[in-house]
Design a protein around this motif. Structure first.
Motif, short mmCIF file in Angstrom:
data_model
loop_
_atom_site.label_atom_id
_atom_site.label_comp_id
_atom_site.label_asym_id
_atom_site.label_seq_id
_atom_site.Cartn_x
_atom_site.Cartn_y
_atom_site.Cartn_z
N LEU A 214 0.89 -1.17 0.16
CA LEU A 214 0.02 -0.10 0.10
C LEU A 214 0.74 1.23 0.11
CD1 LEU A 214 -2.78 1.13 0.05
CD2 LEU A 214 -2.47 1.17 2.44
N GLN A 215 0.75 2.04 -0.96
CA GLN A 215 1.84 3.38 -1.12
C GLN A 215 1.07 4.33 -0.82
OE1 GLN A 215 4.78 2.78 -1.76
NE2 GLN A 215 4.68 0.68 -2.58
N GLY A 216 1.50 5.72 -0.42
CA GLY A 216 0.78 6.64 -0.27
C GLY A 216 0.98 7.19 1.33
N GLY A 217 1.53 6.14 2.29
CA GLY A 217 1.51 6.63 3.86
C GLY A 217 2.52 7.18 3.83
N LYS A 218 2.66 7.64 5.29
CA LYS A 218 3.77 8.52 5.58
C LYS A 218 4.63 7.79 5.80
CE LYS A 218 0.97 12.09 7.83
NZ LYS A 218 -0.11 11.43 8.50
N HIS A 219 4.70 6.18 6.27
CA HIS A 219 5.72 5.57 6.64
C HIS A 219 6.13 4.28 5.59
CE1 HIS A 219 5.57 8.02 9.94
NE2 HIS A 219 4.48 7.92 10.33
N ARG A 220 6.42 3.11 6.33
CA ARG A 220 6.94 1.97 5.83
C ARG A 220 5.68 1.46 5.17
NH1 ARG A 220 9.93 -3.30 8.15
NH2 ARG A 220 9.48 -4.79 6.67
N PRO A 221 5.67 1.23 3.71
CA PRO A 221 4.48 0.64 3.13
C PRO A 221 4.22 -0.71 3.58
CG PRO A 221 6.08 1.66 1.38
CD PRO A 221 6.76 1.53 2.67
N PRO A 222 3.09 -0.96 4.06
CA PRO A 222 2.56 -2.26 4.51
C PRO A 222 2.09 -3.17 3.17
CG PRO A 222 0.77 -0.88 4.89
CD PRO A 222 1.78 0.04 4.41
N ARG A 223 2.43 -4.50 3.47
CA ARG A 223 1.86 -5.35 2.57
C ARG A 223 0.36 -5.50 2.41
NH1 ARG A 223 4.28 -9.89 -0.35
NH2 ARG A 223 6.45 -9.88 1.09
N LEU A 224 -0.16 -5.76 1.24
CA LEU A 224 -1.30 -6.06 1.19
C LEU A 224 -1.81 -7.61 1.01
CD1 LEU A 224 -2.22 -3.43 -1.68
CD2 LEU A 224 -3.20 -3.48 0.61
N TYR A 225 -3.01 -7.94 1.66
CA TYR A 225 -3.40 -9.08 1.40
C TYR A 225 -4.73 -9.64 0.88
CZ TYR A 225 0.60 -10.18 5.02
OH TYR A 225 1.69 -10.35 5.47
N ARG A 226 -4.99 -10.98 0.82
CA ARG A 226 -6.11 -10.94 -0.12
C ARG A 226 -6.87 -12.29 0.86
NH1 ARG A 226 -4.30 -12.28 -4.25
NH2 ARG A 226 -4.61 -10.39 -5.45
N TYR A 227 -8.26 -12.16 0.89
CA TYR A 227 -9.07 -13.16 1.86
C TYR A 227 -9.30 -14.45 0.86
CZ TYR A 227 -12.92 -15.25 4.32
OH TYR A 227 -13.80 -16.15 4.67
N THR A 228 -8.67 -15.48 1.26
CA THR A 228 -8.96 -16.84 0.45
C THR A 228 -10.12 -17.55 0.74
OG1 THR A 228 -7.78 -17.99 2.17
CG2 THR A 228 -6.41 -17.05 0.47
N GLY A 229 -11.08 -17.20 1.40
CA GLY A 229 -12.06 -17.96 1.76
C GLY A 229 -11.91 -18.50 3.13
N ARG A 230 -12.98 -18.82 3.56
CA ARG A 230 -12.90 -19.55 5.09
C ARG A 230 -12.42 -20.94 4.94
NH1 ARG A 230 -17.60 -19.46 2.78
NH2 ARG A 230 -18.92 -21.04 2.90
N THR A 231 -11.32 -21.17 5.45
CA THR A 231 -11.01 -22.60 5.69
C THR A 231 -11.41 -23.07 7.04
OG1 THR A 231 -8.93 -21.83 6.66
CG2 THR A 231 -8.76 -22.39 4.34
N ASP A 232 -11.87 -22.26 7.94
CA ASP A 232 -12.59 -22.62 9.13
C ASP A 232 -13.79 -22.81 8.90
OD1 ASP A 232 -12.29 -19.86 8.86
OD2 ASP A 232 -12.88 -19.65 10.78
N HIS A 233 -14.54 -23.83 9.26
CA HIS A 233 -16.09 -23.78 9.09
C HIS A 233 -16.57 -23.56 10.36
CE1 HIS A 233 -14.22 -27.75 10.17
NE2 HIS A 233 -13.71 -27.88 9.18
N ASP A 234 -16.77 -22.47 10.88
CA ASP A 234 -17.57 -21.82 12.18
C ASP A 234 -19.15 -22.02 12.18
OD1 ASP A 234 -17.19 -20.19 10.01
OD2 ASP A 234 -17.03 -18.21 11.56
#
Lengths: 240, 240
Positions: A214-234
């Motif tokens: 994620l660019q545009g922040g004031k500090h170190r750019p954090p990594r972006l993640y993606r939701y892969t779908g529930r593996t836990d069946h709650d």
DNA sequence: CCAAAAGTGTTACCTATACACCCATGA
DNA sequence: TCATGGGTGTATAGGTAACACTTTTGG
């Protein structure tokens, strides 16, 4: 669009006794929006102003009748789209409310759903004279028993959040781990240690890292993640 | 007593489009009974035989229409009493099922409750030609979507049992800790270490020891305990 | 005295939490 | 180079599971 329009012909008492209870669908729609004061993300929900008796001019949950040709879930999704113009990221049945005196004029059974909408889209949602977003905590008095309903929906949301993987449905396609943490902090209303939270998420394994930052922040750019779908069946929600 | 008798006059298709969906209440009633083979306690539930179409002669969940003068919960308690003659120790709403094709003849929305009945009383429950107790696991094919409903009720029961204090509602006024353990073992279908289980229960503090002991066993008489009511607030069920 | 269940104690392991520390970036 | 959030390492505490052990009864 709410209870009063159903069975308008059954308003008098004699008919009420033979008429079956009216059936309505309502939805509690949650989205994150920046707080007016702190700017930090907080829970909001859209309400509609009642334009008829009973409870004329009070605010109420979006709702409407159940059309013959649609399932309960479809009906909830439809009236969600009609009021906010959005499609929900998450939609689940909350409870069927059927107390005798929920509506003063006639008996109404409401099947209530709750939904999560992602923050970026909630910004675009249409507001009008009769549709307004309000903060989920400390709501004004609403029509019918809708305050109770919102409280129960909040409890359910917090409960599912505590362990479960619904937080992602309040975010967009990609997100930083800090954003997920902010969701938890907003909903559960407490601070969370970033370091430990990161580990818990990563070992839950319902998300995967992208190669984007994620660019545009004031500090170190954090990594972006993606939701892969529930593996836990709650929750094996009934398909119905 | 089930869906087919509701709106009998609306059976033809032209009326079906203007008629609102029929509303019915059904209940999944759980009780512990000794297994026919092992003698160990297992989960059972009462079913009723359908005497009309659709699904004539198939077994189904107890259910009936919603009377105007009663709340949803009252309606569930009433039809529970009518079929088994018992009052439930625990009663909670399960889900509202409203799929389009649950009943072949007309659209029916069923609000389903689930209940726990204590073992000693379940022994006395009346059985007849059209009411029979069946083991909850491995049921035969039931009418409508009732197999799905039972499966979901079982999931909910196991989930609430895992942490929560509903196990006591399957027992009588007083009970031994071993009996509570047997309930857990029967419902969750796994063995549990008696020593650790004892500690967990006692620190949960929702039970208190009596000064009585269960006599008549072959070995050392175990102490009897009493349920003091939930101190853990695991589910703020809507009063409705 | 023996078998078996009631009940207690002890230990290894796992996980949540607190917090010290390094890394990378914008200003 | 400094401030700040991103990200990693590590020690500690509390709870769970496994199981050895003692106690108390009926036969």
């Amino acid at each position: 669009m709410t209870e009063s329009r159903l069975y308008a012909s059954a308003a008098n008492v004699s008919e009420r006794l033979v008429q079956p209870p009216a059936l309505a669908i309502s939805t509690v729609i949650f989205a994150l929006r920046p707080s007016a004061t702190s700017g930090r993300p907080t829970l909001w929900l859209p309400l509609v102003r009642r334009i008829r008796e009973p409870f004329k001019d009070l605010w109420a949950l979006p709702g409407g009748p159940l059309t013959q040709a649609e399932s309960l879930q479809d009906a909830a999704a439809r009236n969600l789209a009609e009021t906010t113009g959005l499609a929900p990221n998450y939609l689940e049945q909350l409870y069927a409310f059927g107390g005798l005196h929920r509506s003063p004029s006639q008996r109404v059974v409401s099947i209530v759903y709750w939904a999560l909408v992602e923050a970026t889209q909630a910004e675009l949602a249409r507001e009008s004279e009769n549709v307004r977003w309000c903060r989920a905590d400390g709501l004004q008095t609403l029509a019918f028993d809708h305050n109770e309903i919102v409280d129960y929906a909040l409890w359910r949301l917090r409960n599912k959040m505590a362990y479960g993987s619904i937080a992602y449905h309040l975010l967009g396609e990609t997100f930083t781990l800090a954003q997920v943490r902010e969701v938890y902090e907003a909903v559960l209303d407490r601070t969370i240690d970033p370091a430990n939270f990161r580990r818990q998420l990563k070992q839950a394994a319902s998300i995967e890292p992208t190669d984007q930052y994620l660019q545009g922040g004031k500090h170190r750019p954090p990594r972006l993640y993606r939701y892969t779908g529930r593996t836990d069946h709650d929750a094996p929600e009934p398909t119905d």
